[in-house]
Design an enzyme around this catalytic site. Structure first.
Site, short mmCIF file in Angstrom:
data_model
loop_
_atom_site.label_atom_id
_atom_site.label_comp_id
_atom_site.label_asym_id
_atom_site.label_seq_id
_atom_site.Cartn_x
_atom_site.Cartn_y
_atom_site.Cartn_z
CG HIS A 49 -2.58 1.96 2.64
ND1 HIS A 49 -2.84 0.78 3.31
CD2 HIS A 49 -1.23 2.02 2.50
CE1 HIS A 49 -1.70 0.17 3.56
NE2 HIS A 49 -0.70 0.88 3.09
CD GLU A 53 0.42 1.96 -2.19
OE1 GLU A 53 1.32 1.10 -2.09
OE2 GLU A 53 0.19 2.83 -1.33
CG HIS A 54 -1.29 -2.67 0.05
ND1 HIS A 54 -0.87 -3.49 1.07
CD2 HIS A 54 -0.69 -1.48 0.27
CE1 HIS A 54 -0.07 -2.83 1.87
NE2 HIS A 54 0.05 -1.60 1.42
CD GLU A 80 0.85 -1.19 5.85
OE1 GLU A 80 1.50 -0.18 5.52
OE2 GLU A 80 0.10 -1.82 5.07
#
Length: 403
Positions: free
Chosen positions: A29, A32-33, A109
């Protein structure tokens, strides 16, 4: 497709949180950022500006089994879309300063997910469903697991995760096949594969989690084992889930919400992975009604497992799923995403007509059998987040199902 003015590109990788260890939890994840912070000759702002300058949109997502990059655009934008996504997955800058900054963003997040009860309760249930396994860890990872990320480490992770031998390029809509094949060869054909060993098949463990918080409502999740995406019982399970809690005519909505007023929100879902699956129920309810609600949920599940749906319920569920399938065919984005997933899972496309026929061929007995199969192991995962009075709901669900 003739006459269309828009297209959708999906580049999907068979890789995500399921490929992580406890030490690398959340790296997929985070990566991906990071690729959006700079790739090829583009900075972060230019990546999105190039796509938006042609009226398009760019997005990405990381799941347990797949990471996907998606572009929606007008006819004629395919060369740009292919170049941009190719740069993102194969040539990200991975600037050290951006890495440290993005760790902080992901930490926020993670905190936001914890502070959002109807998000965090799903993480709690997932942790119990697949305890000690990649599927049982949050996709976001943890502050601790993200801390060791460096440019070299995340670069190596990118090479393993975004390997072209586990990648599918799918396009739907206003696209010429000859142009697509040439662009795919140019932007994706020359990359070197970095084979990775597939993760172990997950095991549904089950268990209970409860977290007391001073909030008004209880958030509740019940999960049971269910068929995988490749299981022959997949179609029957989808219908069973629709009948159980798929909409306002479903059993749970009618019995728990309309007839008894036990919940303001309730639904059922089927989460199919490649080699495992979950049947889940989510509900938001007053804390003092949570135990009664749990017993109603268990009763409806047992009823489906024992006698199956009525003919009218089955007919209605078939109509809903069949309509949803054909309606999604009218969306280039939905078609591209589905095509990419099918190739990664099955190695080939499955025609919509075939999927429709499989759904319509199910019977009362196959749906009943699907419900019974979820109860056969005698295990469930439960998560309750909210006022203290709601905490016994998990045990009540287990007791009502299995005694």
């Amino acid at each position: 497709m003739p006459g269309l003015r828009t297209l959708a590109l999906t580049v999907a990788v068979r890789g995500g949180a399921k490929w992580e260890t406890e030490a690398t939890s959340g790296w997929s994840h985070c990566l991906e950022h990071l690729v959006f912070k700079g790739a090829g000759d583009m900075g972060a702002r230019e990546i999105v500006e190039r796509i938006e300058a042609e009226g398009g949109s760019l997005n990405a997502s990381t799941g347990y089994e797949r990471t996907s990059f998606e572009v929606r655009a007008l006819h004629g934008s395919l060369p740009l879309a292919m170049q941009v996504v190719s740069d993102l997955v194969f040539r990200p800058t991975l600037d050290p300063a951006e890495i440290e900054r993005e760790k902080d963003v992901v930490a926020q997040e993670i905190a936001e997910a914890f502070d959002t009860p109807d998000d965090h309760v799903f993480e709690m249930a997932q942790t119990r469903a697949f305890e000690g396994q990649p599927l049982g860890r949050p996709i976001l990872g943890s502050v601790k697991s993200l801390k060791p990320i460096t440019r070299a480490a995340i670069g190596d992770w990118r090479a393993r995760l975004y390997s072209p031998d586990r990648m599918v390029v799918a396009v739907s809509g206003a696209v010429d096949e000859t142009e697509l094949l040439a662009l795919a060869e140019r932007w994706f054909g020359a990359e070197t594969a970095t084979p990775a060993e597939a993760p172990d098949a997950p095991r549904f463990t089950g268990g209970a989690a409860a977290l007391t918080r001073r909030i008004e409502q209880a958030n509740i999740v019940f999960q049971l084992p269910a068929p995988s995406a490749t299981d022959p019982a997949y179609a029957a399970t989808r219908l069973m889930t629709e009948i159980l809690g798929g909409g306002m005519a479903s059993r749970l909505f009618q019995s728990a919400r309309e007839e008894r007023g036990l919940a303001y929100a309730i639904d059922a879902y089927h989460e199919p992975y490649e080699d495992a699956g979950l049947l889940g129920i989510y509900a938001g309810a007053a804390a003092d009604r949570a135990v009664e609600l749990a017993r109603v949920c268990a009763a409806e599940l047992k009823a489906l497992a024992e006698t199956g749906p009525t003919a009218a319920e089955l007919s209605r569920a078939k109509a809903v799923l069949n309509a949803g399938l054909w309606m999604s065919d009218e969306s280039p984005a939905a078609r591209a995403g589905r095509a990419a997933a099918q190739v990664l899972i099955f190695g080939a496309l499955i025609p919509s007509q075939t999927m429709s026929e499989r759904t319509l061929a199910q019977t009362v007995d196959t749906v009943r059998t699907a419900a019974a199969a979820s109860l056969a192991a005698g295990r469930c995962a439960t998560a309750v987040l909210g006022p203290k009075a709601a905490a016994p709901a998990g045990a009540a669900f287990h007791e009502a199902l299995f005694g």
